[in-house]
Motif scaffolding. Sequence first.
Motif, PDB file in Angstrom:
ATOM      1  N   PHE A 196      -1.489  -1.867  -8.730  1.00 46.46           N
ATOM      2  CA  PHE A 196      -3.241  -1.808  -8.025  1.00 46.46           C
ATOM      3  C   PHE A 196      -3.834  -3.356  -8.003  1.00 46.46           C
ATOM      4  O   PHE A 196      -4.592  -3.416  -7.268  1.00 46.46           O
ATOM      5  N   ARG A 202       0.835  -1.329   0.087  1.00 48.54           N
ATOM      6  CA  ARG A 202      -0.109  -0.159   0.150  1.00 48.54           C
ATOM      7  C   ARG A 202       1.072   1.300   0.024  1.00 48.54           C
ATOM      8  O   ARG A 202       0.692   1.975  -1.091  1.00 48.54           O
ATOM      9  N   HIS A 256      -2.063  -5.866  -5.909  1.00 49.00           N
ATOM     10  CA  HIS A 256      -2.801  -5.345  -4.819  1.00 49.00           C
ATOM     11  C   HIS A 256      -4.072  -5.960  -4.078  1.00 49.00           C
ATOM     12  O   HIS A 256      -4.250  -6.666  -3.445  1.00 49.00           O
ATOM     13  N   ARG A 257      -5.065  -5.400  -4.899  1.00 43.43           N
ATOM     14  CA  ARG A 257      -6.615  -5.380  -4.941  1.00 43.43           C
ATOM     15  C   ARG A 257      -6.970  -7.199  -4.580  1.00 43.43           C
ATOM     16  O   ARG A 257      -7.620  -7.618  -4.074  1.00 43.43           O
ATOM     17  N   LEU A 296       2.309   1.911  -3.280  1.00 46.74           N
ATOM     18  CA  LEU A 296       1.371   1.833  -4.375  1.00 46.74           C
ATOM     19  C   LEU A 296       0.945   3.907  -4.288  1.00 46.74           C
ATOM     20  O   LEU A 296       0.919   4.732  -4.771  1.00 46.74           O
TER      21      LEU A 296
END
Length: 81
Positions: free
Chosen positions: A49, A2, A52-53, A5
Amino acid sequence: MRIVLIIVFIAIVGSAGYGFYIRPEDFSTGELCVGLSIVGLFFVWMPLFIYHRWRKRNFKDYMLTKENLDKMREKGKEEKI
């Protein structure tokens, strides 16, 4: 992840802002900064992103298999009653 990012996003926004700021004086350098920011946003930040999600998700939960279709049908029957 996070924090990475956030840092990459701030760097991209900063580069785009710098490009728009310098564009009236040096058009080619300003356009280059803005263009590289857009490329970085879509080819670096967006894949990071998305990874990561979705890294802890089970893709079978989102596929239309026979079992999932049967679950949806049963759920629909329960809601009607």
